[in-house]
Design an enzyme around this catalytic site. Structure first.
Site, PDB file in Angstrom:
ATOM      1  N   GLU A  66       0.884  -1.364   0.115  1.00 23.93           N
ATOM      2  CA  GLU A  66      -0.461  -0.177   0.100  1.00 23.93           C
ATOM      3  C   GLU A  66       1.029   1.823   0.181  1.00 23.93           C
ATOM      4  O   GLU A  66       2.067   1.545   1.506  1.00 23.93           O
ATOM      5  CB  GLU A  66      -0.663  -0.385   1.139  1.00 23.93           C
ATOM      6  CG  GLU A  66      -1.632  -1.142   1.199  1.00 23.93           C
ATOM      7  CD  GLU A  66      -3.194  -1.094   1.968  1.00 23.93           C
ATOM      8  OE1 GLU A  66      -4.108  -1.357   2.181  1.00 23.93           O
ATOM      9  OE2 GLU A  66      -2.762   0.079   3.339  1.00 23.93           O
ATOM     10  N   CYS A  67       0.624   2.165  -1.175  1.00 19.62           N
ATOM     11  CA  CYS A  67       1.783   3.132  -1.178  1.00 19.62           C
ATOM     12  C   CYS A  67       3.090   3.779  -1.270  1.00 19.62           C
ATOM     13  O   CYS A  67       3.674   3.193  -2.104  1.00 19.62           O
ATOM     14  CB  CYS A  67       0.755   4.184  -0.331  1.00 19.62           C
ATOM     15  SG  CYS A  67       0.922   6.004  -0.198  1.00 19.62           S
ATOM     16  N   ALA A  68       3.355   3.767   0.052  1.00 17.21           N
ATOM     17  CA  ALA A  68       5.235   2.987   0.180  1.00 17.21           C
ATOM     18  C   ALA A  68       5.222   2.405  -0.622  1.00 17.21           C
ATOM     19  O   ALA A  68       6.390   1.621  -1.336  1.00 17.21           O
ATOM     20  CB  ALA A  68       5.808   3.357   2.197  1.00 17.21           C
TER      21      ALA A  68
END
Length: 515
Positions: free
Chosen positions: A392-394
């Protein structure tokens, strides 16, 4: 102080909700300092944050000596807020809940009617039956403060305003004028904080620097906030004000993963259940290292291959600081051994059968992440072999070919760069195809929060679809057994996804052991 016995089901831990008329009023300074000061005074304080914020709970955790947790009706559903609160407050005699934005600010919905916005501090305070302490930025205020307070006190009769904390007061005379304004509307002043510029915690493009990254300076900042609050607020009055009418079940990660009750599914539109207080508890170890469950089930949606308790490697360290305590607890309850590692320095833990790459700030640590070429190669190789990966994201950025010119794992056919604007907001997403976590067509509420963007993208299958302002969005990447996306989800709101991921990891471990 009396300690609540784990499993107590009758009376909720009393709470105060720290709110404000608007963002930037000093809620985090007050809430963090209040947690620390009450702890010094002998209270066992449970820290909470309203909404999807990952940064403030890190400072709360330093002050409380226990994990900061989130209460977000949008991501987990209204029905889970009280059970999650009661779960996180076990073993404590007092809770401090920091609000989000202004007291009545929440998710913007054109079809909304009534005063209480979804996901707002007011909604959570109402669900908990807890009083609100309003932090007012006193700069620029004089007698007219009375009108502002009158509005907040009377806007919604279901919200109890228990008192006011005056923040950034300029002088003794200023304090006197403000206290007179509070008296005029019948609100008690619980303390008055002077302007203290040295308490400002460094921030950057997404807000405060996380406590994990800020290190010793974060600890010093928390101590300074604690000193300030202890010197200027009436701790006895605030503790006496604390109250909660929240009752009912306590969230239990093991029971949450049991097959859903059809009546519950029909009533809430969500899978999973919440458990009564006397149900079994998973043995959750705090901090880093391996965590296992004593009561893995052999059936149900989270069943794993017999004899395999798969190792789930969870990225941590300064680059991966965004996550929820309930994520690890659910993984453990589903039968996993969770091992936290730092992608800037470590390799994959021995026996890794599943990889979780949560959110964070990899753009601030891209050079160090790229320098650990051995891990990048491991991740790429294992992903090609079918290792289940939840990013997720990073995590998404880490899996791209490069981030701001620094080589990454190359699992996702895209490059990433720091972008010109912030992308922020809740999303009503639909899974576009089957993955190790979700089934095609499943609807999930998530949250975006990033300043990076993907460029030079390849042909990976998108993970999610949603609409923003009438625009059709296709987002994320599915490849092999990898689910990578900018969308942050709350595991407590999606327990079946966690169960499927652990089952996929167990299958992977079994396959590797038998081939």
């Amino acid at each position: 102080m009396a300690e609540c016995a784990p499993g107590e089901a009758v009376v909720s831990v009393p709470a105060v909700v720290v709110a404000a008329p608007a963002s930037g009023s000093g809620k985090t300074t007050v809430a963090t300092g209040l947690i620390g000061a009450l702890r010094r005074a002998g209270h066992r304080v449970a820290p909470f944050k309203v909404g999807p914020d990952y940064i403030d709970p890190g400072y709360h955790g330093l002050a409380a000596g226990r994990p900061g947790r989130n209460l977000d009706p949008v991501l987990v559903g209204m029905e889970r807020v009280v059970p999650l609160y009661r779960h996180g407050a076990q073993g404590c005699d007092l809770a401090v809940v920091e609000g989000v934005m202004g007291l009545f600010d929440g998710r913007i919905d054109e079809n909304q009617s009534g005063a209480i916005a979804e996901g707002s501090t007011a909604q959570v305070a109402g669900l908990l039956g807890a009083p609100v302490v309003l932090v007012v930025d006193a700069r620029g205020h004089s007698q007219s403060l009375a009108a502002l307070l009158h509005g907040f006190a009377t806007f919604d009769s279901t919200i109890r305003l228990g008192g006011v904390i005056l923040n950034r007061v300029g002088s003794e005379r200023h304090d006197q004028v403000l206290r007179a304004a509070c008296d005029r509307v019948g609100l008690a002043v619980l303390g008055s904080l002077p302007r203290m510029a040295e308490l400002e915690v460094p921030s950057r493009h997404l807000g405060l620097i996380p406590a994990v990254e800020h290190g010793v300076a974060a600890t010093a900042a928390v101590e300074a906030m604690t000193d300030l609050v202890a010197a200027h607020l009436d701790l006895h009055a605030i503790a006496a004000l604390a109250h909660s009418t929240a009752a009912g079940p306590i969230w239990d990660p093991g029971m949450e993963l049991m097959p859903p009750d059809p009546a519950h599914r029909a009533e809430t539109g969500r899978s999973g259940v919440v458990a009564s207080a006397d149900s079994g508890r998973a043995a959750i170890a705090g901090g880093s290292g391996a965590v296992t469950s004593p009561h893995r089930r052999a059936s149900g949606p989270s069943a794993v291959v017999a004899g395999f308790d798969p190792v789930i490697a969870m990225a941590g360290g300064p680059a991966f600081t965004f996550g929820y305590a309930e994520h690890r607890e659910l993984l453990v309850a589903a039968g996993a051994q969770v091992v936290v590692f730092d992608p800037m320095h470590d390799e994959l833990p021995t026996g890794t059968a599943g990889l979780v790459l949560p959110g964070g700030f990899p753009e601030e640590h891209a050079a160090d992440l790229a320098a650990n070429a051995a891990l990048l190669a491991q991740v790429a190789q294992q992903a090609r072999r079918g290792l289940p990966v939840h990013a997720e994201c990073a995590g998404l950025l880490y899996l791209t070919r490069s981030l701001d010119g620094h080589a990454m794992a190359g699992v996702v056919d895209a490059t990433a760069e720091f972008g010109p604007r912030l992308t922020l907001g809740y999303r009503d997403a639909v899974a576009l195809t089957d993955s190790a976590l979700w089934r095609a067509g499943e609807r999930v509420r998530g949250h975006e929060f990033h300043r990076t963007r993907l460029v030079a993208t390849g042909t990976a299958t998108p993970a999610w679809g949603w609409h923003v302002g009438g625009e059709r969005i296709r987002e994320g990447a599915l490849t092999h057994h990898v689910h990578a996306s900018y969308l942050h989800t709350h595991p407590a709101g999606n327990p079946e996804a966690i169960a499927r991921f652990v089952a996929a990891a167990a299958d992977y471990a079994h396959t590797r052991a038998t081939t």
